[in-house]
Design an enzyme around this catalytic site. Structure first.
Site, mmCIF file in Angstrom:
data_model
loop_
_atom_site.group_PDB
_atom_site.id
_atom_site.type_symbol
_atom_site.label_atom_id
_atom_site.label_comp_id
_atom_site.label_asym_id
_atom_site.label_seq_id
_atom_site.Cartn_x
_atom_site.Cartn_y
_atom_site.Cartn_z
ATOM 1 N N ASP A 180 10.973 -14.479 -8.312
ATOM 2 C CA ASP A 180 10.975 -13.901 -9.661
ATOM 3 C C ASP A 180 11.562 -14.914 -10.643
ATOM 4 O O ASP A 180 12.722 -15.309 -10.506
ATOM 5 C CB ASP A 180 11.822 -12.612 -9.611
ATOM 6 C CG ASP A 180 12.114 -12.049 -10.989
ATOM 7 O OD1 ASP A 180 11.417 -12.415 -11.952
ATOM 8 O OD2 ASP A 180 13.058 -11.220 -11.090
ATOM 9 N N ASP A 199 -7.462 -11.493 -2.897
ATOM 10 C CA ASP A 199 -7.653 -10.302 -2.075
ATOM 11 C C ASP A 199 -8.619 -9.382 -2.825
ATOM 12 O O ASP A 199 -8.351 -9.011 -3.975
ATOM 13 C CB ASP A 199 -6.275 -9.616 -1.925
ATOM 14 C CG ASP A 199 -6.143 -8.819 -0.656
ATOM 15 O OD1 ASP A 199 -7.119 -8.174 -0.278
ATOM 16 O OD2 ASP A 199 -5.040 -8.834 -0.071
ATOM 17 N N HIS A 232 1.523 -8.347 5.453
ATOM 18 C CA HIS A 232 2.287 -7.404 4.622
ATOM 19 C C HIS A 232 2.225 -5.971 5.130
ATOM 20 O O HIS A 232 2.873 -5.104 4.570
ATOM 21 C CB HIS A 232 1.762 -7.478 3.183
ATOM 22 C CG HIS A 232 0.339 -7.006 3.099
ATOM 23 N ND1 HIS A 232 -0.712 -7.686 3.691
ATOM 24 C CD2 HIS A 232 -0.219 -5.905 2.537
ATOM 25 C CE1 HIS A 232 -1.833 -7.023 3.484
ATOM 26 N NE2 HIS A 232 -1.559 -5.936 2.784
ATOM 27 N N ASP A 233 1.420 -5.720 6.144
ATOM 28 C CA ASP A 233 1.309 -4.370 6.707
ATOM 29 C C ASP A 233 2.001 -4.243 8.055
ATOM 30 O O ASP A 233 1.938 -3.184 8.676
ATOM 31 C CB ASP A 233 -0.174 -4.006 6.925
ATOM 32 C CG ASP A 233 -0.945 -3.881 5.627
ATOM 33 O OD1 ASP A 233 -0.343 -3.539 4.603
ATOM 34 O OD2 ASP A 233 -2.164 -4.133 5.646
ATOM 35 N N ASP A 291 -10.431 -6.645 1.743
ATOM 36 C CA ASP A 291 -9.599 -5.535 2.206
ATOM 37 C C ASP A 291 -10.419 -4.369 2.760
ATOM 38 O O ASP A 291 -11.449 -4.004 2.174
ATOM 39 C CB ASP A 291 -8.795 -5.046 0.984
ATOM 40 C CG ASP A 291 -7.801 -3.959 1.309
ATOM 41 O OD1 ASP A 291 -6.791 -4.281 1.946
ATOM 42 O OD2 ASP A 291 -8.027 -2.791 0.925
ATOM 43 N N GLU A 319 -10.883 -7.859 6.493
ATOM 44 C CA GLU A 319 -9.994 -6.971 7.246
ATOM 45 C C GLU A 319 -10.892 -5.906 7.851
ATOM 46 O O GLU A 319 -11.410 -5.048 7.136
ATOM 47 C CB GLU A 319 -8.949 -6.323 6.329
ATOM 48 C CG GLU A 319 -7.912 -5.575 7.138
ATOM 49 C CD GLU A 319 -7.132 -4.548 6.336
ATOM 50 O OE1 GLU A 319 -5.993 -4.253 6.711
ATOM 51 O OE2 GLU A 319 -7.659 -4.015 5.342
ATOM 52 N N ASP A 351 6.651 -13.259 -9.388
ATOM 53 C CA ASP A 351 5.570 -13.531 -10.338
ATOM 54 C C ASP A 351 4.836 -14.819 -9.972
ATOM 55 O O ASP A 351 5.244 -15.566 -9.075
ATOM 56 C CB ASP A 351 6.114 -13.579 -11.776
ATOM 57 C CG ASP A 351 7.378 -14.412 -11.873
ATOM 58 O OD1 ASP A 351 7.330 -15.568 -11.422
ATOM 59 O OD2 ASP A 351 8.416 -13.909 -12.382
HETATM 60 C C1 GLC Z 1 -5.324 -2.742 3.617
HETATM 61 C C2 GLC Z 1 -4.126 -3.451 3.042
HETATM 62 C C3 GLC Z 1 -3.016 -2.461 2.872
HETATM 63 C C4 GLC Z 1 -3.480 -1.389 1.925
HETATM 64 C C5 GLC Z 1 -4.772 -0.758 2.382
HETATM 65 C C6 GLC Z 1 -5.414 0.036 1.291
HETATM 66 O O1 GLC Z 1 -5.119 -2.272 4.892
HETATM 67 O O2 GLC Z 1 -3.777 -4.530 3.855
HETATM 68 O O3 GLC Z 1 -1.825 -3.047 2.416
HETATM 69 O O4 GLC Z 1 -2.499 -0.394 1.829
HETATM 70 O O5 GLC Z 1 -5.727 -1.723 2.754
HETATM 71 O O6 GLC Z 1 -5.938 -0.809 0.315
#
Ligand code: GLC
Length: 577
Positions: free
Chosen positions: A53, A130, A362-363, A232, A289, A61
């Site tokens: 930040d 993304d 991040h998940d 995604d 993904e 940011d």
């Molecule tokens: C994907 C992302 C996740 C998000 C989900 C809905 O799995 O990695 O963080 O919550 O999609 O967009």
């Protein structure tokens, strides 16, 4: 099929399919000279909200990322995957997008973005965006128009259905974040579908105007010079021809949406069009993904006849949840299963397609807590995972903080958690009869907030992440676990990552060499070789917390990195040449 059977079926198909990838694809391992830039580099994933930040707002940011490009360069990074930075109400931290071609003011301006691209370019680092195209935010202008009436120009840009005769939702599908996947809209007198939260309505890909609007947005970013896309939740874009109830799989009487709607027949037609209209002709990479793609379909998704360059496949990271529990109760797993999952995906992309190698994102929780026993030394565990990550065949993806050996948090109340899915997980567990303590334990193990705490730059205020109040608390171990301290310590996790990144970049066999799993039945040792012509490197990692003998086949072999010995200490790593 419920989720448990679905996972089992997928596993069975996987086992059958991956046995003979060479027979299936024919052909040879891709020659070194044919590899593209993204097959030789390391990708670093940034969760911008938590990275750095520069304004004191408490939120990371774009300028914070630009300020740390040299740090990434030293890690051998050639591309940054930015999780969404578009305007968003942040219900799902940016995965609920309200404008696909702008920057959220919390992250900066378009000029900041352009500067990030150009500063990255100077250092050989590309920016990967993304694309969240299964759904938008419910605050997107498209949805606001769509929900306003049944006959507006965007009336069918989302998935609208009438209630059942008794007034209930059109189906009993449970959304991925818990509760019904349908939400009632007063204005239209209809329900809309949301695979995730109710603030994330699913777009209607059957409508060509919707698809074109999404392609236009992706082309906008290509014109800015981005290096690729992570796409995604892409397996949900095609809905089944008929919407039917699934067998209830929880005490809420609902049926998990995933097995009922993921990877529906016809999805690849959409994706081929997407590829033609956006990806083709650009020197970029795409990684989808793709939860729910059965293994015997992989060659239709990646490689010569595929739609993406790589696919994130989750079998190895789902192992500690392999009982198929909808909401994440950890179960015991074996090293042989992890080795099999990883070598299966290596085999499946041996002669066709390419593998993204990852243990965190991040998940996911931090890999140190997820894949190792509680008594494992966290520094050694982080290094052991790095050794695997950076020497398997494929493009390694490092998630921010992984290169420092960051660990999970365990906050003492569910109220402390920001992650929308943790709240759903907690509620679901209570509803299933678990105690609040057990429900919180599942959250500790699996919460996405584990990976989202602010980056630990130094031992100063807020770990050097922000001069204001961070949007999510900093992990309290930052006083000792931080980048500045690790810069100074030649034995740190960071130093190890840098060393291995160089090792990889300077040994072609670690990039284009063939992969062979060694000792497949050993429950302590993870060992494999990477061979290119007459050159070969063998990675040997003791994944256990015991001292064990070094297997005889490695005695007397030339050590490239590691201690000369005939034993392996807990989590010890050796590379042989
Ligand atoms: C994907 C992302 C996740 C998000 C989900 C809905 O799995 O990695 O963080 O919550 O999609 O967009």
């Amino acid at each position: 099929m419920n989720r448990r059977n679905f996972i089992k079926t997928a596993a069975a198909v996987t086992a059958g399919f991956y046995l003979n990838p060479v027979e299936i694809f024919g052909g040879k391992v891709m020659a070194a000279e044919n590899l593209k830039w993204w097959q030789r580099t390391i990708v670093y994933q940034i969760y911008p909200k938590s990275f750095a930040d520069t304004t004191g707002s408490g939120t990371g940011d774009l300028n914070g990322i630009t300020a740390h490009l040299d740090y990434l360069k030293k890690l051998g990074v050639g591309a940054i995957w930015l999780t969404p930075v578009y305007p968003s109400p942040m219900v799902d931290n940016g995965y609920d997008i309200s404008d696909y071609t702008a920057i959220d003011p919390a992250y900066g301006t378009m000029a900041d973005f352009d500067r990030l691209i150009s500063e990255g370019k100077k250092r050989g680092i590309k920016i990967v965006m993304d694309l969240v195209y299964n759904h938008s935010s419910d605050k997107h202008a498209w949805f606001l128009e769509s929900k306003s009436s049944r006959n507006n120009p965007k009336a069918d840009w989302y998935i609208w259905r009438d209630a059942k005769a008794d007034g209930s939702a059109p189906t009993n599908w449970r959304s991925i974040f818990g509760g019904s996947a349908w939400t009632w809209c007063e204005e239209r007198g209809q329900f809309y579908l949301h695979t995730f939260a109710k603030e994330q309505p699913d777009l209607n890909w059957e409508n060509p105007a919707v698809r074109q609007a999404l392609y236009d947005a992706a082309n906008f970013w290509l014109d800015k010079g981005v290096g690729g896309f992570r796409i995604d939740a892409i397996t949900y874009i095609k809905k089944p021809a008929e919407f039917v109830d699934g067998a209830p799989d929880g005490k809420d009487g609902l049926s998990h949406i995933h097995p009922l709607t993921a990877n529906t027949r016809g999805i690849l037609d959409f994706l081929h069009e997407f590829k033609r209209k956006v990806f083709d002709g650009h020197d970029i990479f795409t990684v989808g993904e793709a939860n729910g793609v059965a293994a015997d379909e992989l060659n239709q998704w990646v490689g010569a006849n595929g739609v993406f360059d790589m696919l994130f496949e989750f079998s190895h990271v789902l192992l500690p949840l392999k009982n198929g529990e909808i909401f994440c109760r950890p179960t015991p797993w074996k090293l042989t299963e992890l080795k099999k999952a990883l070598s299966d995906s290596q085999a499946a992309t041996r002669t066709n397609g390419w593998c993204p190698v990852f243990f965190e994102n991040h998940d996911r929780p931090r890999c140190v807590n997820y894949f190792f026993p509680k008594d494992a030394n966290p520094v050694d565990a982080a290094k052991a995972m790095a050794a695997i990550l950076l020497t398997l065949r494929g493009t390694p993806f490092i998630y921010e903080g992984q290169e420092l050996g960051c660990t999970n948090v365990a906050w003492d109340s569910i109220d402390a958690y920001n992650d929308i899915s943790s709240h759903a997980q907690y509620e679901f567990a209570l509803n299933e009869g678990y105690t609040p303590e057990q429900a919180l334990e599942f959250v500790h193990f699996f919460s996405r907030d584990n990976a989202r705490t602010p980056m630990q730059w130094n031992d100063k205020k807020n770990a050097g992440f922000s001069s204001g109040t961070p949007w999510l608390p900093v992990n309290e171990n930052f006083k000792t676990l931080n980048a500045a301290a690790e810069e100074k310590n030649s034995d740190s996790v960071l130093a190890w990552y840098r060393k291995l990144a160089k090792f990889r970049a300077t040994h072609e066999e670690l990039i284009s060499g063939d992969f062979e799993l060694l000792l497949p039945d050993d429950e302590n040792i993870f060992a494999f070789s990477r061979t290119l012509g007459s050159k070969s490197i063998t990675t040997v990692v003791n994944f256990s917390t015991k001292n064990i003998p070094l297997p005889a086949e490695f005695h007397g072999k030339k050590i490239l990195i590691g201690r000369k010995s005939e034993d392996l200490k807990p989590l010890e790593i050796k590379f042989f040449g």
